[in-house]
Design an enzyme around this catalytic site. Structure first.
Site, PDB file in Angstrom:
ATOM      1  N   CYS A  61       0.884  -1.056   0.378  1.00  0.00           N
ATOM      2  CA  CYS A  61      -0.009   0.024   0.023  1.00  0.00           C
ATOM      3  C   CYS A  61       0.562   1.198  -0.020  1.00  0.00           C
ATOM      4  CB  CYS A  61      -0.620   0.008   1.304  1.00  0.00           C
ATOM      5  SG  CYS A  61      -2.489  -1.245   1.244  1.00  0.00           S
ATOM      6  N   THR A  86      -0.670 -16.307  -1.673  1.00  0.00           N
ATOM      7  CA  THR A  86      -0.530 -16.129  -2.743  1.00  0.00           C
ATOM      8  C   THR A  86      -1.021 -14.871  -3.441  1.00  0.00           C
ATOM      9  OG1 THR A  86      -2.505 -18.259  -3.283  1.00  0.00           O
ATOM     10  CG2 THR A  86       0.036 -18.872  -3.499  1.00  0.00           C
ATOM     11  N   ARG A  88       2.848  -3.230  -8.455  1.00  0.00           N
ATOM     12  CA  ARG A  88       2.111  -4.064  -6.867  1.00  0.00           C
ATOM     13  C   ARG A  88       3.286  -4.814  -6.214  1.00  0.00           C
ATOM     14  NH1 ARG A  88      -2.298  -5.836  -4.590  1.00  0.00           N
ATOM     15  NH2 ARG A  88      -2.534  -7.903  -4.221  1.00  0.00           N
ATOM     16  N   GLY A  91      -6.558  -3.183 -12.585  1.00  0.00           N
ATOM     17  CA  GLY A  91      -6.826  -4.032 -11.573  1.00  0.00           C
ATOM     18  C   GLY A  91      -6.303  -5.535 -10.825  1.00  0.00           C
ATOM     19  N   TYR A 101      -5.529 -23.901   4.757  1.00  0.00           N
ATOM     20  CA  TYR A 101      -6.640 -22.538   5.572  1.00  0.00           C
ATOM     21  C   TYR A 101      -6.132 -21.845   4.137  1.00  0.00           C
ATOM     22  CZ  TYR A 101      -6.809 -24.464  10.124  1.00  0.00           C
ATOM     23  OH  TYR A 101      -6.958 -25.213  10.760  1.00  0.00           O
ATOM     24  N   THR A 147      -6.152  -4.457   5.289  1.00  0.00           N
ATOM     25  CA  THR A 147      -7.362  -4.542   7.170  1.00  0.00           C
ATOM     26  C   THR A 147      -7.414  -5.817   7.200  1.00  0.00           C
ATOM     27  OG1 THR A 147      -8.591  -2.953   5.799  1.00  0.00           O
ATOM     28  CG2 THR A 147      -6.893  -2.222   7.092  1.00  0.00           C
ATOM     29  N   VAL A 199     -10.199   3.943   2.921  1.00  0.00           N
ATOM     30  CA  VAL A 199     -10.057   4.780   2.790  1.00  0.00           C
ATOM     31  C   VAL A 199      -8.498   5.759   2.160  1.00  0.00           C
ATOM     32  CG1 VAL A 199      -8.370   5.402   4.907  1.00  0.00           C
ATOM     33  CG2 VAL A 199      -9.427   7.138   3.790  1.00  0.00           C
TER      34      VAL A 199
END
Length: 448
Positions: free
Chosen positions: A44, A112, A133, A243, A278, A301, A329
């Site tokens: 981010c 992944t 990315r 995207g 998982y 988050t 945000v």
């Protein structure tokens, strides 16, 4: 014999899973596998290094090597997980030198992530298109700017696309953004809220083309321009911000089920359809709290919270992730844009009958120096009067208001209850009437 936990992916979700597992089981053998050189960094933050707000890409490494050593985590960098055998409970890996290894597990966590994608556009095979990315992506783009790039075209006006556009503008580049849909931030804001954001960006000097589809990449071997709805755009830099798509091939090849969102299907324990396996983060499907339908938020988050749940369960504990609201945000120049829950457009897709209320206010008392504009939109389910969405744009205090509405929505608060909220006031920090309360009263007027 100690429990063996293997985690494929070593960023937000994977590292938090490893940390939670270690706290639950002090003796477990925990192995993290990543095909990148660096682990545990913040994706981010990449646009904000490019924009100069953060000094270096190394500043984004949240978990240094010393952390993995202290937590007794076996980190394998530049190592690719090539296959999973859920019957034998093993993971096959290959490092950068081609050396292969079979790693056994008692619990496996798949983290992944997701990868940037480009739609099937004519000339897609041509070189020279960049995405943002990974740390390597960021360094590649930074190098291009330092080597003299003066103009950029960004394809996509979502969060990453606009954050990158602002970063380039801060570095002195002439920037154009091309978006197929008729507005910026289409997943985040409704059209009337997005309009103000677009106008602000255009006033700052960023050119934005909405409702234009990229039809072709122009040039010989390298991209030198694009054709967008019949208009030719040339630039030194071309950034793909169409995207991301969940990285699910490894799981699918192992017979692990995918869900409606085409990401890995999980239950509230973040467990897949295969016992002791998982999935977490951008590759994992979860549930939307409002809709109670499958969702794929792909937010940091959400990733860390899912990671904590999976880590505890993989280490023999018990924890649940009960879904997300998609709270997000961003900051574009000095304007913050926030969302939680459903937009009005999304609510209609899920067949909710809604009423919304939008108000414009100030972040401080009108007469106090430095009062900044703030715009709040609340979305309410008509029948139950329950809050199901909020969007806020302003110069400050957006995040905490989004967080407050998120709490309210998780507690299934009605708009009538919000209108009666007991809020604080002082001229230097807020208006007498809290903007959220004013927006709630706007909805109540419509309900009457």
């Amino acid at each position: 014999m100690p429990r063996r936990i293997v985690i494929i992916g070593a960023h937000a979700a994977g590292v938090d899973a490893a940390s939670a597992a270690r706290k639950k089981d002090r003796t477990a053998e925990i192995t993290l596998i990543t095909d990148e050189e660096h682990a545990g960094y913040s994706r981010c933050g990449l646009p904000f290094v490019l924009g100069g707000q953060i000094p270096s890409f190394n500043s984004l490494i949240v978990f240094p090597q010393t952390y993995f050593q202290m937590m007794k985590l076996d980190l394998r960098t530049e190592t690719k997980a090539t296959s999973i055998d859920t019957t034998k409970k093993t993971v096959e890996t290959a490092d950068k030198h081609g050396k292969t290894e079979t790693i056994p597990y008692d619990s496996l966590i798949i983290s992944t992530g997701a990868s940037s994608f480009i739609p099937p556009i004519k000339g897609k095979e041509k070189q020279g298109k960049l995405s943002l990315r990974t740390l390597d992506d960021g360094e590649r783009i930074d190098r291009a700017i330092k080597e003299g790039a003066k103009t950029a075209v960004i394809m996509g006006a979502g969060l990453i696309g606009l954050e990158t556009a602002v970063a380039f503008h801060e570095r002195g580049l002439k920037v154009a953004v091309v978006e197929m849909l008729p507005q910026v931030l289409p997943q985040m804001l409704d059209s009337e809220m997005a309009k103000g954001v677009q106008e602000m960006l255009e006033q700052k000097g960023i050119t934005i083309f909405t409702g234009k589809c990229v039809e072709e990449f122009l040039g010989e071997d390298e991209v030198t321009g694009i054709m967008a709805s019949g208009q030719k755009l040339s630039a030194d830099l071309f950034i793909s911000a169409f995207g991301v798509r969940a990285n699910t091939q490894l799981a699918a090849n192992a017979g692990i089920a995918l869900g409606e969102t085409k990401a890995i299907k999980t239950n509230a324990q973040m467990e897949t359809n295969v016992k002791d396996v998982y999935a977490i983060g951008d590759c994992a499907e979860t549930i939307g709290i409002i809709t109670q339908k499958p969702a794929l938020p792909q937010l940091g988050t959400v990733a860390v919270r899912e990671g904590k749940v999976a880590g505890i369960n993989a280490a023999g504990g018990y924890a649940l992730f009960t879904g997300g609201l998609g709270s997000a945000v961003t900051r574009l120049f000095t304007t913050d844009c926030g969302v939680t829950g459903l937009t009005e457009a999304a609510a209609q897709r899920f067949k909710f009958e809604t009423i919304s209320g939008t108000i414009s206010s100030k972040t401080k008392a009108e007469y106090y120096p430095g009062a900044l504009p703030i715009k709040v939109k609340l979305i309410v389910e008509k029948e139950s009067q329950r809050l199901i969405g909020a969007q806020i744009i302003g110069g400050e205090e957006v995040t905490q208001r989004i967080n407050a509405i998120s709490f309210a929505m998780q507690k299934q608060m009605t708009v009538r209850e919000l209108a009666k909220a007991d809020t604080a006031y002082a001229p230097p920090v807020c208006e007498t009437w809290e903007p959220l309360v004013l927006a709630a009263e706007m909805v109540l007027m419509k309900l009457r």
